[in-house]
Design an enzyme around this catalytic site. Sequence first.
Site, PDB file in Angstrom:
ATOM      1  N   HIS A 270      10.409  12.766  -8.693  1.00 41.42           N
ATOM      2  CA  HIS A 270      11.610  13.376  -8.104  1.00 41.42           C
ATOM      3  C   HIS A 270      11.519  13.490  -6.580  1.00 41.42           C
ATOM      4  CE1 HIS A 270      13.048  14.019 -12.099  1.00 41.42           C
ATOM      5  NE2 HIS A 270      12.142  14.923 -12.385  1.00 41.42           N
ATOM      6  N   ASP A 321      13.776   9.735 -17.353  1.00 39.24           N
ATOM      7  CA  ASP A 321      13.520  11.171 -17.449  1.00 39.24           C
ATOM      8  C   ASP A 321      14.063  11.794 -18.732  1.00 39.24           C
ATOM      9  OD1 ASP A 321      12.849  13.775 -16.921  1.00 39.24           O
ATOM     10  OD2 ASP A 321      13.803  13.890 -14.977  1.00 39.24           O
TER      11      ASP A 321
END
Length: 456
Positions: A270, A321
């Site tokens: 991220h 994800d």
Amino acid sequence: MQIITASQALMPEGWQSDVEIRIAADGRIAEVGPMTTRAAHHLDMLLPAPLNLHSHAFQRAIAGLTEARGPDPADTFWTWRQQMYRFLDRLDADQVEAITAMVFMEMLEAGYGAVAEFHYLHHAAQGQPHDDPAEMSARIIAAAQIAGIGLTLLPVLYQWGGCDRRVLAGGQRRFGTDPDSFARLHAGATRHLRDHGHADDRLGVAPHSLRAVDAEGLDAALALCPESPVHMHLAEQVAEVEEVMAHHGARPVTWLLDTHDVDARWCLIHCTQMTPQETARLAATGAVAGLCPITESNLGDGIFDGVRYLGANGRAGIGSDSNVHIALFDELRTLEYSQRLRDRSRAALATPTAPTGRRLFEMALAGGAQAGGRDAGRIEAGAWADLLGIATDNAWLCDRHGDAALDTAIFGGHGQACISDVWSAGRHVVQEGRHIHRDAIRARFRAAMTALEATV
């Protein structure tokens, strides 16, 4: 020996016409050369298939179930997280395997050739350990076998509920390990992967985050795999940054870079909350930034500073994800559009020598291969045959060539519909746009979801 020919292919040196690929029985590319005779299996366009560098497969089961606003008027990542934890109590091992096989199949149909599974669902409901501490790792491996996808398995160390060392509660109890129990779990996963995995599979380690792992735990996890991939969530949320600053006296990226030798085997997931200085520092390490633009959009994480990071020669790759929507080309487009919206620009990540689509795609290839510790991401003799076939003879790509075809696949919105074939280490698992075991995998997934939803 499989023989593939292609009218055009994206090679390490750029686009080439009339290419012939020979795949050895071990799943590696044996030879690349000019096409002499069109093979029985001929493709309009051939690309390397990227590795999906960040997945939590079980979260696929809650896709679409967390889109209503909760009682908190400021609904955020943290309220989504609580809903995810409540769902965990209902998942059993058979259901996790069925869901994971479905996710891995969808990844292959979306054009990924391999996956790095960030695996932290270790225990049974209420946190009860299985007799085999690596039972759930074995289920991930089994799902990868069913789907035929190359796997980098990343067992996760998850010690605490926050930097203040809060005891795990609720759904988090299914994740919990201390360094000793995690070492046993990791050893079990090593055995399962050796005995039941593919020859191209890899094992790494994933200290979950600076909130969930203390400094001693991080060092213990790193010692387990001194030469293998290391993945960690880092600087995803503003509240996470504030908590780490309060307890460690520095922002997450700054603390990690100041205290550890971060290098090319690291993948930091991220990194949507970095300062410009941190962005430049991370780029200089040679580590991979693991970007998940669809999930980051869905959870409101923020926008990764891609223009600055790639401009500093930073390495990055793409992951799905939460698996709320598994679509390789959509991930790339979402990343680029986030930069355009923030900066009110166009072609934000293009360079004078590479249009947007190629820069994005080659970023995903190199970053994914590095993050997964996988010798792939290129059409070259000796590499694993992770390959992606694209049909251009249709109304979406209109027989376009090279960069124009790739840009159209990514930005035209119908690239996934043009995927004809996918190989993972030579396993020809997607043919004519369908996974070879689609019906059986979907049927098992639907049965698992029906049973789950009956308990909600």
